[in-house]
Each structure stands twice: as C-alpha cells, then as structure tokens.
Design an enzyme around this catalytic site. Structure first.
Site, PDB file in Angstrom:
ATOM      1  N   TYR A   7       1.356  -1.485   0.035  1.00 31.89           N
ATOM      2  CA  TYR A   7       0.285  -0.242   0.079  1.00 31.89           C
ATOM      3  C   TYR A   7       0.724   1.652  -0.140  1.00 31.89           C
ATOM      4  O   TYR A   7       1.653   1.228   0.670  1.00 31.89           O
ATOM      5  CB  TYR A   7      -1.176   0.200   1.429  1.00 31.89           C
ATOM      6  CG  TYR A   7      -2.507  -0.802   1.178  1.00 31.89           C
ATOM      7  CD1 TYR A   7      -2.444  -1.590   0.135  1.00 31.89           C
ATOM      8  CD2 TYR A   7      -2.972  -1.034   2.723  1.00 31.89           C
ATOM      9  CE1 TYR A   7      -3.209  -2.685   0.056  1.00 31.89           C
ATOM     10  CE2 TYR A   7      -3.903  -2.311   2.580  1.00 31.89           C
ATOM     11  CZ  TYR A   7      -3.960  -3.380   1.050  1.00 31.89           C
ATOM     12  OH  TYR A   7      -4.716  -4.142   1.423  1.00 31.89           O
TER      13      TYR A   7
ATOM     14  N   SER B  53     -13.468  -4.255   0.806  1.00 28.32           N
ATOM     15  CA  SER B  53     -14.200  -3.390  -0.906  1.00 28.32           C
ATOM     16  C   SER B  53     -15.948  -3.443  -0.209  1.00 28.32           C
ATOM     17  O   SER B  53     -16.564  -4.278  -1.171  1.00 28.32           O
ATOM     18  CB  SER B  53     -13.659  -3.292  -1.804  1.00 28.32           C
ATOM     19  OG  SER B  53     -12.780  -3.812  -1.927  1.00 28.32           O
ATOM     20  N   PRO B  54     -16.716  -3.615   0.985  1.00 30.70           N
ATOM     21  CA  PRO B  54     -17.425  -4.345   1.356  1.00 30.70           C
ATOM     22  C   PRO B  54     -18.859  -3.063   0.691  1.00 30.70           C
ATOM     23  O   PRO B  54     -19.685  -3.457   0.650  1.00 30.70           O
ATOM     24  CB  PRO B  54     -17.644  -4.010   2.673  1.00 30.70           C
ATOM     25  CG  PRO B  54     -16.608  -3.001   3.283  1.00 30.70           C
ATOM     26  CD  PRO B  54     -15.771  -3.085   2.547  1.00 30.70           C
ATOM     27  N   LEU B  55     -18.636  -1.540   0.313  1.00 32.94           N
ATOM     28  CA  LEU B  55     -18.962  -0.694  -0.462  1.00 32.94           C
ATOM     29  C   LEU B  55     -19.542  -1.038  -1.644  1.00 32.94           C
ATOM     30  O   LEU B  55     -19.632   0.128  -2.910  1.00 32.94           O
ATOM     31  CB  LEU B  55     -18.997   0.670   0.183  1.00 32.94           C
ATOM     32  CG  LEU B  55     -18.988   0.648   2.020  1.00 32.94           C
ATOM     33  CD1 LEU B  55     -18.891   2.381   1.856  1.00 32.94           C
ATOM     34  CD2 LEU B  55     -20.674   0.329   1.792  1.00 32.94           C
TER      35      LEU B  55
ATOM     36  N   GLY C 152     -16.564   1.653  -3.830  1.00 32.14           N
ATOM     37  CA  GLY C 152     -16.668   3.259  -3.509  1.00 32.14           C
ATOM     38  C   GLY C 152     -18.406   3.079  -3.967  1.00 32.14           C
ATOM     39  O   GLY C 152     -19.290   4.174  -4.005  1.00 32.14           O
TER      40      GLY C 152
ATOM     41  N   LEU D  68     -21.402   1.612  -3.748  1.00 25.48           N
ATOM     42  CA  LEU D  68     -23.041   1.332  -3.675  1.00 25.48           C
ATOM     43  C   LEU D  68     -22.949   2.725  -2.366  1.00 25.48           C
ATOM     44  O   LEU D  68     -24.261   2.480  -2.019  1.00 25.48           O
ATOM     45  CB  LEU D  68     -22.743  -0.310  -2.524  1.00 25.48           C
ATOM     46  CG  LEU D  68     -22.862  -1.362  -3.231  1.00 25.48           C
ATOM     47  CD1 LEU D  68     -22.097  -2.442  -2.366  1.00 25.48           C
ATOM     48  CD2 LEU D  68     -24.369  -1.971  -3.278  1.00 25.48           C
TER      49      LEU D  68
ATOM     50  N   GLY E 229     -23.696   5.324  -3.669  1.00 32.80           N
ATOM     51  CA  GLY E 229     -24.442   6.002  -4.887  1.00 32.80           C
ATOM     52  C   GLY E 229     -23.987   7.213  -5.653  1.00 32.80           C
ATOM     53  O   GLY E 229     -24.628   7.954  -6.514  1.00 32.80           O
ATOM     54  N   LYS E 230     -22.872   7.277  -5.758  1.00 32.95           N
ATOM     55  CA  LYS E 230     -21.865   8.919  -5.790  1.00 32.95           C
ATOM     56  C   LYS E 230     -21.908   8.282  -7.051  1.00 32.95           C
ATOM     57  O   LYS E 230     -22.111   9.791  -8.136  1.00 32.95           O
ATOM     58  CB  LYS E 230     -21.187   8.504  -4.986  1.00 32.95           C
ATOM     59  CG  LYS E 230     -19.812   7.553  -5.806  1.00 32.95           C
ATOM     60  CD  LYS E 230     -18.448   7.629  -5.194  1.00 32.95           C
ATOM     61  CE  LYS E 230     -18.156   8.096  -3.499  1.00 32.95           C
ATOM     62  NZ  LYS E 230     -17.096   8.608  -2.883  1.00 32.95           N
TER      63      LYS E 230
END
Length: 327
Positions: free
Chosen positions: A53, A207-209, A212, A214, A216-217
């Site tokens: 990272y 990455s549970p969203l 990013g 999910l 809605g952006k």
C-alpha cells in the site's frame, strides 16, 4: 463497537475495520490522524494495511501516528499482508525467504516488534503451499506475528491451506482469509466462504461498498473528487459501473429511502452481518466519509429488505454450484 472472534481463535476484532490502502499517497498525515481518531472513538480496533500500500507508505504513516502518541500500540489490532511483488513476470512471491524478509521490513516500517495478524497477500503457484505456510508458522513461533491468515485464495486453495495447518502439531491454524465481498461481488459465496466456514476461518470482507459504487455516488456520473476519477484508482472502480450493477445500486438506494438511512449504511450492514464475516474493512477518503460508514453500527436490516437485496444481487449459480434438485 461490537467485537467478534476472528475464526476459531481467541483474537477479537472490531466488526468494522479501517482500511489504509490510500494512506501515504492520497491520504496525508493530518487526514489519516483524523480518520484514526474517529475510528477509535467509535470503538474500532482493527486496522488493515499491507506492505504494497503506497509502496510501504501506509505502514510508515501508521507508525508515525503511533509515534506521535495518537494511540497506544496495545489498543490496535494491526493486520498487514506480504507476498505481492512488482515484477511483470511474477506478481506474487510466497516463498519462505521472501515472506519472512517482507515481514521484517513491515515491522521496521511499522516501528513495532509484532503484528497482530499477518496474511499472505495471494496464492503463489510457483511455490509449494507447505513452504508458504511454514513461513506463517515461523512468524508466530518467533513472536513476529500473533495470528496468521491468507488473502485472495480460491476455495480449493483455502481448503488445502487450512487442512494442512490442522494436519500436524505445531502448525498454526489460519485465523482469517481476506476477500472482496459486497452486494456487487458475491463470488466468494460459491466456494471460498463455505470453505472458510467449514475450516473455522474468519472472513475479513474488503471493498464492502463495492469499491465505493454502492454509496450511490456514481449513479449520475463520475464525480471529479472520487476514486473513479483518480488516475490510480479509476480502473479499480470501472468494472462495477455496468447496467447490472446499476440495478443493484438502485435497489440499495430504495431500501435506504424506506429505512430513512443511506445507501452506504444499507450496503455495509448487509455485508457486516453475512454468515462467516468477522469484520468488514472500510477505506475512506475523509474523516467525514468514515464517520458516515461507522454510523452503520446502529443499523440492522429487516429480514424482508435483506431478502430483497439477496435476490437482486444473487450471483449466477450453475453446475456444480446449484442444488442437485435444481438440475
């Protein structure tokens, strides 16, 4: 924040983890410090990083925050990963020599004598699995790691590794497997998650969203200040911007409206409470975004909404995955 056991071990982790993939590159010291403070104030403990990272910058940054006295080392569950290498001909190196040297380098960057959880970043087909796993045993025996796990292993690879570690006294059982998991990516439900549940290995959901999406952006385009517009991460987001994924995002937004909540909270709650998930690891660009994610602690999805989201996001199941009676 609620704590959970990591697999069949005594290690307890906060059920939301703080991801640091952008630390040291897109996230500077002051912002990282604010994120860590918000996370700790919410009762979080698990901080996830890796030697690759920001080319080690994330580990250096975390060490700086520890040195500055923002948090005591004992308050954190530090998880790092080793095994990725920047070579075109070989993306992963699971050899014992490389892994142990990489762990020593991580400990130096982190400014600590041990990590709470050390994970092999990916399966290396060029190295015998038993050699890779021996590195994990040595790390625990030497005190450099308290618990060990793997990441990005397929179902059969995880099952083989977990079985090997249970095969003889002195081998250290795997505590975790870290895999991408969200309403947009449920592929691990075919084999990886059943293997983890059977072997008593806890899942850390990255990455549970949905990278990013999910939140809605991206429903009406790609915001200029988003990861989707970043030269480093646009390729990371792009795979989840198709029509099928848009329908899932719309369903999440509808559920959020009905619950007077946010798409972020609905999507994160869904992952956090899936069987086998020990923690969902969330990365944020700002402390405000992280605060929004941490608010999910108060949300539990009603069964009917969870079922509806299960249905619209269900992965395609074909032989041999589906029930025999469906054939």
């Amino acid at each position: 924040m609620e704590k959970r056991q990591l697999g069949r071990t005594g290690l307890r982790v906060s059920r939301l983890g703080l991801g640091t993939m952008t630390w040291g590159r897109d996230t500077e010291v002051a912002e990282a410090a604010e994120q860590l403070k918000v996370f700790l104030d919410a009762g979080g403990s698990l901080v996830d990083t890796a030697d690759v990272y920001s080319d080690g910058g994330a580990e250096y940054l975390l060490a700086r925050l520890l040195d500055d006295g923002l948090v005591a080392r004992a308050e954190l569950v530090i998880a790092t990963k080793s095994g990725s290498v920047p070579f075109a001909e070989r993306r992963f190196d699971g050899s014992r020599g490389h892994l142990l040297a990489a762990l020593d380098a991580s400990l130096h960057r982190l400014g600590t004598d041990y990590v709470d959880l050390w994970q092999v970043h990916a399966f290396d087909p060029a190295t015998p699995t038993e050699e890779t796993l021996h590195a994990l045993d040595l790390a625990v025996a030497s005190g450099r790691a308290r618990y060990v796990g793997v990441a990005n292993f397929s179902g059969w690879q995880l099952a083989k590794a977990a079985t090997w570690q249970h095969g003889a006294p002195g081998r250290v059982p795997l505590a975790s497997t870290q895999m991408e998991y969200s309403l947009l990516q449920r592929g691990i439900e075919r084999e990886v998650l059943p293997a983890a549940l059977d072997a008593g290995v806890g899942l850390l959901a990255s990455s549970p969203l949905g990278r990013g999406v999910l939140t809605g952006k991206y429903r009406h385009g790609v915001p200029q200040d988003s990861r989707g517009a970043s030269p480093y991460l646009s390729g990371f987001v792009q795979p989840y911007l198709g029509e099928r994924f848009r329908r899932i995002v719309d369903a999440v937004a509808t559920a959020a409206d009905g619950l007077a909540s946010s798409p972020l909270a609905v999507a994160l709650s869904w992952v956090r409470d899936r069987p086998g998930v020990a923690a969902a690891v969330v990365g944020a660009r700002t402390a405000a975004q992280l605060t929004s994610a941490l608010s999910v602690e108060a949300l539990t999805l009603p069964d009917e909404i969870r079922s509806a989201l299960d249905d619209i996001s269900a992965p395609v199941r074909r032989y041999p995955d589906q029930d025999w009676n469906e054939l």
